[in-house]
Design a protein around this motif. Structure first.
Motif, short mmCIF file in Angstrom:
data_model
loop_
_atom_site.label_atom_id
_atom_site.label_comp_id
_atom_site.label_asym_id
_atom_site.label_seq_id
_atom_site.Cartn_x
_atom_site.Cartn_y
_atom_site.Cartn_z
N PRO A 1 0.85 -1.20 0.00
CA PRO A 1 0.00 0.00 0.00
C PRO A 1 0.89 1.25 0.00
O PRO A 1 2.07 1.19 0.36
CB PRO A 1 -0.80 -0.12 1.30
N ALA A 2 0.33 2.36 -0.39
CA ALA A 2 1.09 3.60 -0.55
C ALA A 2 1.89 3.98 0.69
O ALA A 2 3.03 4.45 0.58
CB ALA A 2 0.15 4.74 -0.95
N PHE A 3 1.36 3.78 1.90
CA PHE A 3 2.07 4.24 3.10
C PHE A 3 3.34 3.42 3.38
O PHE A 3 4.17 3.83 4.19
CB PHE A 3 1.14 4.26 4.32
N LEU A 4 3.53 2.30 2.71
CA LEU A 4 4.74 1.49 2.90
C LEU A 4 5.73 1.62 1.75
O LEU A 4 6.78 0.97 1.77
CB LEU A 4 4.36 0.01 3.07
N ARG A 5 5.45 2.44 0.78
CA ARG A 5 6.32 2.56 -0.39
C ARG A 5 7.44 3.57 -0.15
O ARG A 5 7.23 4.61 0.44
CB ARG A 5 5.52 2.97 -1.62
N GLU A 6 8.61 3.24 -0.66
CA GLU A 6 9.78 4.10 -0.61
C GLU A 6 9.93 4.80 -1.95
O GLU A 6 9.60 4.23 -2.98
CB GLU A 6 11.04 3.26 -0.39
N ASP A 7 10.50 6.00 -1.93
CA ASP A 7 10.78 6.67 -3.20
C ASP A 7 12.17 6.27 -3.69
O ASP A 7 12.91 5.53 -3.03
CB ASP A 7 10.60 8.18 -3.08
N ARG A 8 12.52 6.76 -4.87
CA ARG A 8 13.80 6.40 -5.50
C ARG A 8 14.98 6.74 -4.60
O ARG A 8 15.92 5.95 -4.46
CB ARG A 8 13.93 7.11 -6.85
N PRO B 1 9.31 -0.19 24.47
CA PRO B 1 8.20 0.64 24.00
C PRO B 1 8.58 1.51 22.80
O PRO B 1 7.77 1.70 21.90
CB PRO B 1 7.83 1.48 25.23
N ALA B 2 9.81 2.01 22.77
CA ALA B 2 10.26 2.83 21.64
C ALA B 2 10.29 2.00 20.35
O ALA B 2 9.88 2.47 19.29
CB ALA B 2 11.63 3.44 21.92
N LEU B 3 10.76 0.76 20.44
CA LEU B 3 10.78 -0.12 19.27
C LEU B 3 9.35 -0.43 18.84
O LEU B 3 9.04 -0.39 17.64
CB LEU B 3 11.54 -1.41 19.57
N ALA B 4 8.47 -0.71 19.78
CA ALA B 4 7.07 -1.01 19.45
C ALA B 4 6.43 0.16 18.72
O ALA B 4 5.66 -0.03 17.77
CB ALA B 4 6.29 -1.34 20.72
N ALA B 5 6.76 1.38 19.10
CA ALA B 5 6.22 2.56 18.43
C ALA B 5 6.73 2.64 16.99
O ALA B 5 5.96 2.98 16.07
CB ALA B 5 6.58 3.82 19.19
N LYS B 6 8.00 2.32 16.77
CA LYS B 6 8.53 2.32 15.40
C LYS B 6 7.85 1.25 14.54
O LYS B 6 7.49 1.49 13.40
CB LYS B 6 10.04 2.10 15.41
N ALA C 1 4.91 0.01 14.93
CA ALA C 1 3.53 0.43 14.67
C ALA C 1 3.44 1.36 13.47
O ALA C 1 2.41 1.38 12.77
CB ALA C 1 2.94 1.11 15.91
N GLY C 2 4.50 2.09 13.17
CA GLY C 2 4.52 2.96 11.99
C GLY C 2 4.47 2.20 10.68
O GLY C 2 4.26 2.79 9.62
N GLY D 1 2.27 -0.20 10.15
CA GLY D 1 0.92 -0.70 9.97
C GLY D 1 0.43 -1.50 11.16
O GLY D 1 1.23 -1.98 11.98
N PRO D 2 -0.89 -1.69 11.26
CA PRO D 2 -1.48 -2.32 12.44
C PRO D 2 -1.16 -3.81 12.61
O PRO D 2 -1.26 -4.32 13.72
CB PRO D 2 -2.99 -2.11 12.24
N THR D 3 -0.77 -4.50 11.56
CA THR D 3 -0.45 -5.92 11.69
C THR D 3 1.06 -6.18 11.71
O THR D 3 1.49 -7.34 11.69
CB THR D 3 -1.08 -6.74 10.54
N ALA D 4 1.87 -5.12 11.74
CA ALA D 4 3.33 -5.26 11.69
C ALA D 4 3.85 -6.01 12.91
O ALA D 4 3.36 -5.84 14.02
CB ALA D 4 3.98 -3.89 11.58
N LYS D 5 4.87 -6.84 12.69
CA LYS D 5 5.48 -7.64 13.75
C LYS D 5 7.00 -7.49 13.69
O LYS D 5 7.59 -7.57 12.61
CB LYS D 5 5.16 -9.13 13.58
#
Length: 171
Positions: free
Chosen positions: A30-37, A150-155, A157-158, A160-164
């Motif tokens: 999805p767009a929010f996970l895409r990197e630019d060139r 907690p700091a790693l968990a916050a990263k 979470a960026g 997406g909601p199913t990220a592990k």
């Protein structure tokens, strides 16, 4: 998993591959996970780059963005990486397979080749963020979910909601 297709060649990912890699990325995320060139290119240029391309009959069918990186410190999506960073672990940032490359075993080939490169850099642990429901895939390749701060968990979470957050010893 099927045996790998013998016509698949694994080689370093290079700047000339970026148009095709960006197209595979667009078809995979999805767009929010895409990197630019620029973000892609920074991963190719970082010390300890283990970025790889998989081709079949000259066409890019998959890529892997992976590099040496500080432990438990995943960069945010879209971050342009510095050329020099602490090389404590292999961070697998992205693995994407074109629709016409799926079912060939190419993902496992790319992971194995990237791990071999990481061992040459003296890295003994791989880390990644499994996105979009990919945790089961990564488990089949030996990764396990690992608790973090907690700091790693916050990263994480960026991503997406199913990220592990997942790790694996290598070497």
């Amino acid at each position: 998993m099927p045996p790998p297709d013998p016509a698949i060649l694994i080689r370093p990912l290079c700047p000339d591959d970026l148009p095709d890699a960006l197209a595979i990325q667009a078809a995979s995320y999805p767009a929010f996970l895409r990197e630019d060139r620029a973000a892609f290119l920074s991963r190719l240029e970082i010390d300890g780059s283990c970025c790889l391309a998989a081709t079949r009959e000259g066409a890019l069918i998959a890529y892997m963005l992976a590099h040496g990186w500080p432990r438990a410190a995943p960069p945010a999506v879209g971050t342009i990486l510095p050329r020099h960073a602490a090389m404590e672990v292999l961070f697998i940032h992205d693995l994407a397979v074109a629709p016409f490359g799926r079912g060939t075993g190419v993902g496992g080939l790319l992971v194995a080749a990237s791990v071999t490169l990481a061992e040459k850099f003296g890295l003994h642990r791989a880390e990644l963020i499994a996105v979009e429901g990919a945790a089961d895939y990564w488990r089949r390749l030996g990764f396990t979910e690992t608790p973090g701060s907690p700091a790693l968990a916050a990263k994480v979470a960026g991503y997406g909601p199913t990220a592990k957050w997942m790790t694996r010893e290598i070497g």
